[in-house]
Design a protein around this motif. Structure first.
Motif, PDB file in Angstrom:
ATOM      1  N   ASP A 139       0.820  -1.209   0.000  1.00 38.95           N
ATOM      2  CA  ASP A 139       0.000   0.000   0.000  1.00 38.95           C
ATOM      3  C   ASP A 139       0.854   1.260   0.000  1.00 38.95           C
ATOM      4  N   ARG A 140       2.009   1.182   0.689  1.00 44.85           N
ATOM      5  CA  ARG A 140       2.869   2.352   0.828  1.00 44.85           C
ATOM      6  C   ARG A 140       4.192   2.066   0.128  1.00 44.85           C
ATOM      7  N   VAL A 141       4.557   2.941  -0.794  1.00 43.54           N
ATOM      8  CA  VAL A 141       5.766   2.748  -1.596  1.00 43.54           C
ATOM      9  C   VAL A 141       6.726   3.902  -1.318  1.00 43.54           C
ATOM     10  N   VAL A 142       7.933   3.559  -0.908  1.00 43.96           N
ATOM     11  CA  VAL A 142       8.941   4.565  -0.594  1.00 43.96           C
ATOM     12  C   VAL A 142       9.590   5.064  -1.881  1.00 43.96           C
ATOM     13  N   VAL A 143       9.629   6.390  -2.028  1.00 46.75           N
ATOM     14  CA  VAL A 143      10.271   7.035  -3.172  1.00 46.75           C
ATOM     15  C   VAL A 143      11.279   8.036  -2.638  1.00 46.75           C
ATOM     16  N   PRO A 144      12.530   7.963  -3.070  1.00 48.62           N
ATOM     17  CA  PRO A 144      13.524   8.922  -2.593  1.00 48.62           C
ATOM     18  C   PRO A 144      13.247  10.321  -3.133  1.00 48.62           C
ATOM     19  N   GLY A 145      13.607  11.315  -2.348  1.00 48.57           N
ATOM     20  CA  GLY A 145      13.439  12.687  -2.792  1.00 48.57           C
ATOM     21  C   GLY A 145      11.999  13.148  -2.692  1.00 48.57           C
ATOM     22  N   ASP A 146      11.650  14.114  -3.552  1.00 50.33           N
ATOM     23  CA  ASP A 146      10.311  14.703  -3.492  1.00 50.33           C
ATOM     24  C   ASP A 146       9.365  14.149  -4.553  1.00 50.33           C
ATOM     25  N   GLY A 147       9.824  13.123  -5.304  1.00 50.15           N
ATOM     26  CA  GLY A 147       8.956  12.510  -6.311  1.00 50.15           C
ATOM     27  C   GLY A 147       8.994  13.186  -7.659  1.00 50.15           C
ATOM     28  N   ASP A 148       9.755  14.273  -7.771  1.00 51.63           N
ATOM     29  CA  ASP A 148       9.826  15.002  -9.043  1.00 51.63           C
ATOM     30  C   ASP A 148      11.017  14.578  -9.887  1.00 51.63           C
ATOM     31  N   ASN A 149      11.741  13.542  -9.454  1.00 48.73           N
ATOM     32  CA  ASN A 149      12.859  13.036 -10.237  1.00 48.73           C
ATOM     33  C   ASN A 149      12.404  12.680 -11.649  1.00 48.73           C
ATOM     34  N   VAL A 150      13.207  13.059 -12.644  1.00 48.92           N
ATOM     35  CA  VAL A 150      12.875  12.774 -14.047  1.00 48.92           C
ATOM     36  C   VAL A 150      14.028  12.030 -14.700  1.00 48.92           C
ATOM     37  N   TRP A 151      13.739  10.825 -15.164  1.00 49.21           N
ATOM     38  CA  TRP A 151      14.682  10.044 -15.961  1.00 49.21           C
ATOM     39  C   TRP A 151      13.896   9.555 -17.165  1.00 49.21           C
ATOM     40  N   HIS A 152      14.111  10.212 -18.278  1.00 53.06           N
ATOM     41  CA  HIS A 152      13.343   9.973 -19.503  1.00 53.06           C
ATOM     42  C   HIS A 152      13.353   8.485 -19.854  1.00 53.06           C
ATOM     43  N   ARG A 153      12.175   7.978 -20.213  1.00 55.83           N
ATOM     44  CA  ARG A 153      12.044   6.574 -20.584  1.00 55.83           C
ATOM     45  C   ARG A 153      11.467   6.441 -21.985  1.00 55.83           C
ATOM     46  N   ALA A 154      11.674   5.271 -22.589  1.00 51.26           N
ATOM     47  CA  ALA A 154      11.205   5.006 -23.950  1.00 51.26           C
ATOM     48  C   ALA A 154      10.501   3.650 -23.967  1.00 51.26           C
ATOM     49  N   TYR A 155       9.269   3.617 -24.444  1.00 50.13           N
ATOM     50  CA  TYR A 155       8.531   2.373 -24.573  1.00 50.13           C
ATOM     51  C   TYR A 155       9.147   1.549 -25.694  1.00 50.13           C
ATOM     52  N   VAL A 156       9.374   0.272 -25.429  1.00 50.89           N
ATOM     53  CA  VAL A 156      10.172  -0.553 -26.344  1.00 50.89           C
ATOM     54  C   VAL A 156       9.563  -0.650 -27.735  1.00 50.89           C
ATOM     55  N   GLU A 157       8.247  -0.692 -27.856  1.00 51.73           N
ATOM     56  CA  GLU A 157       7.643  -0.761 -29.186  1.00 51.73           C
ATOM     57  C   GLU A 157       7.892   0.522 -29.972  1.00 51.73           C
ATOM     58  N   ASP A 158       8.013   1.643 -29.247  1.00 52.28           N
ATOM     59  CA  ASP A 158       8.331   2.910 -29.916  1.00 52.28           C
ATOM     60  C   ASP A 158       9.786   2.950 -30.366  1.00 52.28           C
ATOM     61  N   VAL A 159      10.666   2.326 -29.596  1.00 55.65           N
ATOM     62  CA  VAL A 159      12.064   2.219 -30.018  1.00 55.65           C
ATOM     63  C   VAL A 159      12.143   1.386 -31.293  1.00 55.65           C
ATOM     64  N   ALA A 160      11.388   0.296 -31.339  1.00 60.64           N
ATOM     65  CA  ALA A 160      11.378  -0.558 -32.529  1.00 60.64           C
ATOM     66  C   ALA A 160      10.883   0.210 -33.747  1.00 60.64           C
ATOM     67  N   SER A 161       9.795   0.970 -33.590  1.00 61.78           N
ATOM     68  CA  SER A 161       9.285   1.727 -34.739  1.00 61.78           C
ATOM     69  C   SER A 161      10.248   2.830 -35.137  1.00 61.78           C
ATOM     70  N   ALA A 162      10.958   3.413 -34.150  1.00 59.80           N
ATOM     71  CA  ALA A 162      11.949   4.445 -34.465  1.00 59.80           C
ATOM     72  C   ALA A 162      13.074   3.876 -35.320  1.00 59.80           C
ATOM     73  N   LEU A 163      13.528   2.669 -35.010  1.00 61.70           N
ATOM     74  CA  LEU A 163      14.595   2.047 -35.793  1.00 61.70           C
ATOM     75  C   LEU A 163      14.165   1.867 -37.242  1.00 61.70           C
ATOM     76  N   ARG A 164      12.950   1.403 -37.435  1.00 55.30           N
ATOM     77  CA  ARG A 164      12.457   1.217 -38.813  1.00 55.30           C
ATOM     78  C   ARG A 164      12.306   2.560 -39.520  1.00 55.30           C
ATOM     79  N   VAL A 165      11.719   3.543 -38.849  1.00 54.96           N
ATOM     80  CA  VAL A 165      11.495   4.850 -39.470  1.00 54.96           C
ATOM     81  C   VAL A 165      12.819   5.509 -39.850  1.00 54.96           C
ATOM     82  N   VAL A 166      13.816   5.413 -38.982  1.00 55.19           N
ATOM     83  CA  VAL A 166      15.128   6.000 -39.291  1.00 55.19           C
ATOM     84  C   VAL A 166      15.736   5.310 -40.504  1.00 55.19           C
ATOM     85  N   ALA A 167      15.618   3.987 -40.581  1.00 59.78           N
ATOM     86  CA  ALA A 167      16.153   3.269 -41.746  1.00 59.78           C
ATOM     87  C   ALA A 167      15.481   3.726 -43.026  1.00 59.78           C
TER      88      ALA A 167
END
Length: 346
Positions: free
Chosen positions: A184-212
């Motif tokens: 029920d309770r999940v510990v998060v370090p800091g104030d919760g505003d940490n940002v580490w950009h993420r990429a959904y794997v299916e979007d990475v796959a489509s990006a590879l094809r589009v770039v090609a």
């Protein structure tokens, strides 16, 4: 382009790439050592050529056998591998190298292709295989792509940030899904505003094809979710996805017990964490300084990312059907309970 050679292709990004290419009518050959189960063993239009990508003779033989229009390199971890592959496949319509957002050397917001400085790479780093030099080696691979394009090779680079989604063997996001599903309770370090950009794997796959298909040789393209979320927002997306997931029977032995998605996020500072001998970097996907990639250059080619709620729903569904729990990253629930106890007394 009709034929593709995927170097790698059975685990995570490569697995989704093969599906993406088949969805767009490519005949695909997977090139790898066969050390992992092949999910496409019975799939029409997908062949397997066994070999070690570090063996240039094997790569040359694969080229002769397959004669690919496009080559996608999912497992080039040393610059020499990129240089060799761009020579071997110099007459391909496209050679696409998977680099990394970790190739960037400067902390800028956002990090832009062609503007943000890349990491340096010494001769010693170029032949290392440790995590400490991963970004350096990827950056040097990017420089090899540019050099190959200067020689007339149709070579491209794609730089994903942290990749998540179904079949993620790293289990980084699995840790957080497991926490939200079981506590029920999940510990998060800091104030919760940490940002580490993420990429959904299916979007990475489509990006590879589009770039090609649409990219400019010698160029690098960042890929990540078009909407960046904080760590708190990520946990709320997970909770919503769990709430919408197909019901499953309780099975505490597998780590997937009854879940309560009435999520309470508890923020803990360094002092509270230290009371349990923890630090913020003990929590996976936490980063002190924001890591954000500009994805406009890729979007200009016609690419777009999957809505976050849809991406997380698919990720959570597959997680619940898997045996992954991210325990490798677990700072210890008992330690977290001590942190919670300290916070409850304040």
């Amino acid at each position: 382009m009709d034929t593709a050679l995927v170097i790698g292709g059975t685990r995570f990004i490569g697995r989704h790439l093969v599906s993406e290419l088949r969805d767009h009518d490519y005949d695909v050959t997977i090139f790898n050592r066969g050390n992992h189960d092949n999910p496409f063993e019975e799939t029409e239009g997908v062949a397997h050529y066994e070999g070690d990508r570090s063996n240039e003779t094997a790569l040359e033989q694969a080229k002769r056998e397959v004669e690919p229009d496009a080559v996608f390199d999912c497992v080039a971890y040393q610059p020499r591998e990129v240089r060799a592959a761009t020579e071997i496949f110099s007459d391909a319509d496209a050679y696409v190298y998977i680099s990394s957002g970790d190739a960037y050397g400067n902390e800028e917001i956002p990090k832009r292709e062609g503007e943000t400085e890349l990491r340096p790479c010494t001769m010693e780093q170029a032949t290392d295989d440790s995590g400490e030099t991963y970004g350096n080696r990827k950056a040097e691979g990017d420089r090899a792509i540019r050099a190959a394009a200067d020689r007339g090779v149709n070579a491209y680079s794609v730089r994903p940030c942290i990749v998540y989604g179904p079949h993620d063997y790293t289990e980084r996001l699995d840790y957080w899904i497991d926490r939200v599903a079981n506590y029920d309770r999940v510990v998060v370090p800091g104030d919760g505003d940490n940002v580490w950009h993420r990429a959904y794997v299916e979007d990475v796959a489509s990006a590879l094809r589009v770039v090609a298909e649409e990219g400019t040789p010698g160029e690098s393209y960042n890929v990540g979710d078009r909407r960046v979320v904080t760590i708190d927002e990520m946990l709320k997306l997970i909770a919503d996805a769990l709430d919408s997931a197909e019901p499953r029977s309780a099975d505490t032995s597998s780590g997937q017990g009854p879940r309560d998605t009435d999520l309470e996020i508890v923020h803990a500072g360094e002092r509270e964490l230290a009371a349990a001998d923890l630090a913020s970097d003990d929590f996976v996907l936490y980063r002190d300084y924001p890591h954000v990639l500009d994805t406009d250059k890729l979007a200009d080619l016609g690419w777009d990312s999957t809505p976050l709620s849809e991406a997380m729903a698919t990720t959570v569904e597959e997680h619940l059907d898997s045996d992954r729990d991210g325990s490798e990253y677990d700072p210890g629930r008992e330690a977290e309970e001590r942190v919670l106890g300290v916070l409850d007394t304040l």
